[in-house]
Write an enzyme that holds these catalytic residues in place. Structure first.
Site, mmCIF file in Angstrom:
data_model
loop_
_atom_site.group_PDB
_atom_site.id
_atom_site.type_symbol
_atom_site.label_atom_id
_atom_site.label_comp_id
_atom_site.label_asym_id
_atom_site.label_seq_id
_atom_site.Cartn_x
_atom_site.Cartn_y
_atom_site.Cartn_z
ATOM 1 C CB SER A 292 -14.896 64.163 -58.148
ATOM 2 O OG SER A 292 -15.253 65.507 -58.027
ATOM 3 C CG ASP A 303 -23.120 59.651 -45.404
ATOM 4 O OD1 ASP A 303 -22.493 58.621 -45.089
ATOM 5 O OD2 ASP A 303 -22.565 60.757 -45.595
ATOM 6 C CE LYS A 317 -10.773 66.268 -57.952
ATOM 7 N NZ LYS A 317 -11.879 67.180 -57.575
#
Length: 551
Positions: A292, A303, A317
């Protein structure tokens, strides 16, 4: 308006009316279906209460029904009745009023497993392995752990008397309950002259502030690179994750967006402040239990090519929950959206809609996983958690080690050691001696700690398989001979795996003197993930190569 336009306008208008009518009808059908089934459910409860042969508890029966219904959806959509709202608040905020100790049952009753540093239990002198037998005037020697925990909690600044058995002594402690705010960062420190380490265990309120304070302190001590450890972190508040990412990347950058069925759950979270340090080399540790909010932090920084990720693939998740108030002070935590990190990927691994159709957990098949790119053009894949840039194996333990831990033998020996030794070295330097290990082997004599080795398990499975074959009688004698040769010797295993067992004993002993912080620090010794992370931070060229575009 010319004739052609009029002719065109009429069919289009009729089409819109038809579409609107169909949508209205579908909505009405769904509302009718909901109302009908609620009425059936309410009628059934009333008839059960009237006609069922035994007395029923309507509250319990309805709760069971609600929970069974929600289990059909996903593990994160939950019903929270009024009586559980305080526990739910504790989970989401990390705050409660009590004595500040983790308790649990070790077979002989409930005991203190960890008094948290600086809180009433530790300040009053409660120790690990103290058996709790009474809270105020209530005998809890045979109570469930949850019942003891409830008694220890209460309004802040109220007194509570805790009676414990320590070895053969019965001791009583007067404590004043305080507001307990569990640390999101239970430990941080320098691993060497230039490397800082931060363990982030949760994402409750103030997580980002705690990480910020740790970084500021470490930088004041001269560190030139950071390790952020997100292993075993189950996640929590999204806004805390966004603020932690903001510590390392500029203002105005997208961190995560949530997309759901209704407009008011769609939101794009961006960084809103100037970063604390956008250049300091950063390695993030993740594992299969990083979930999460942990995956938002790790994934967003991957990223943006801001950190090297080391460890194992994360949990996967990518679902967002929203807490909805219900009548009578109940609440529902409902999955309302999926989250997408800056590259555009969703890391959700389980397709719960398909799982409901198939009757078994269904992961996103490799053929349907999509490729995305980081800021530098590195390829990343969606649909199965966050993949690390470099894998590092987690500690694996021999069967004897598992048995010694689960059988509480290491725990009990550490307690005995603690009361025989007033002090020990620092957590990072402490290691039990050969003489201590011999004492541990003596301690084990007469105690039950049987286990099955991997080889024995393989032979057992093989024997079950060949028992069905016609040639079993021909080979059973040879099989018995092999089994006798591989039959393990506990004493040999204690010698073969002594480095591993000694490390576990040392960590448990350290916890008696230095509590949670010391246990974490001690566990860093010999940690493969930490070793890999340190190597990266010591080699800027290697980090740059990993973060550069891959051809």
């Amino acid at each position: 308006m010319n004739k052609f336009t009029k002719k065109l306008f009429l069919p289009i208008g009729i089409l819109f009316l038809l579409v609107g009518f169909v949508a209205f009808q579908i909505k009405n059908d769904k509302l009718f279906s909901i109302a009908k089934n609620i009425d059936i459910f309410a009628t059934l409860i009333r008839e059960l209460d009237s006609y069922y042969v035994d007395e029923i508890d309507p509250d319990k029966l309805v709760q069971v029904g609600i929970e069974a219904m929600l289990e059909e959806l996903d593990p994160y959509t939950e019903y929270i009745p009024e009586e559980d709202s305080e526990d739910f608040r504790t989970l989401t905020t990390g705050e409660y009023a009590g004595v500040g100790a983790l308790i649990g049952n070790r077979g002989g009753g409930n005991m203190v497993l960890m008094p948290y540093t600086g809180f009433p239990a530790q300040n009053a002198g409660l120790k690990i392995a103290d058996y709790i037998i009474k809270v105020d005037s209530v005998d809890v020697s045979k109570s469930a752990t949850s019942a003891v925990s409830d008694l220890l909690k209460g309004p802040a600044n109220t007194p509570v008397e805790v009676t414990v058995v320590r070895d053969k002594d019965t001791l009583s402690f007067e404590l004043i309950r305080k507001k307990i705010s569990l640390k999101n960062v239970p430990f941080y420190g320098k691993l060497d002259d230039k490397t800082g380490y931060i363990k982030l265990a949760d994402f409750t309120t103030n997580a980002a502030a705690e990480v910020r304070n740790a970084i500021v302190d470490l930088k004041s001590q001269g560190v030139g690179g950071l390790i952020l450890d997100l292993r075993d972190n189950p996640g929590g508040l999204v806004n805390e994750a966004v603020e932690i990412v903001n510590l390392f990347i500029p203002k105005g950058k997208e961190v995560v967006k949530t997309i759901g069925k209704i407009q008011n759950v769609n939101y794009t979270y961006k960084t809103t402040k100037s970063p604390l340090d956008k250049d300091i080399p950063l390695v993030i540790l993740i594992n299969e239990r990083s979930a999460s909010a942990s995956e938002i932090v790790a994934g967003a920084l991957q990223d943006y090519d801001r950190a090297v990720l080391v460890g194992q693939k994360s949990f996967g998740k990518g679902l967002v929950q929203t807490t909805i108030p219900l009548t009578y002070n109940a609440q529902a935590k409902i999955t309302t959206a999926k989250y997408y990190i800056p590259s555009g990927r969703c890391i959700q691994a389980i397709d719960y809609a398909k799982s409901r159709e198939n009757g078994a957990l269904t992961t996103v098949p490799d053929s349907l996983r999509k490729s995305f790119t980081t800021s530098n053009g590195r390829v990343v894949i969606d649909g199965a958690g966050i993949e690390p840039d470099e894998k590092a194996e987690e500690k694996s333990y021999a069967p004897i080690s598992y048995t010694l831990v689960t059988g509480n033998h290491i725990f009990d020996f550490a307690t005995q050691y603690f009361y025989a030794h007033p002090s020990i070295e620092s957590p990072r330097n402490f290691q039990i001696s050969e003489q201590d290990y011999e004492s541990f082997k003596e301690f084990l004599k007469g105690k039950e700690y049987d286990y099955t080795t991997y080889t024995e398990k393989s032979l057992q499975d093989f024997e079950k398989y060949v028992e069905k074959e016609v040639y079993f009688d021909e080979i059973k004698d040879q099989l018995a001979l092999i089994k006798s040769k591989v039959n393990h010797s506990k004493e040999n295993d204690l010698n073969t795996h002594q480095d591993e067992v000694k490390r576990l004993i040392s960590e448990e002993i350290v916890s008696r003197y230095f509590f949670q912080e010391g246990m974490i620090e001690s566990g860093l010794v010999g940690d493969d993930g930490v070793k890999v992370a340190i190597a990266y931070l010591a080699n800027p060229n290697k980090m740059a190569q990993v973060l550069a575009k891959r051809n």
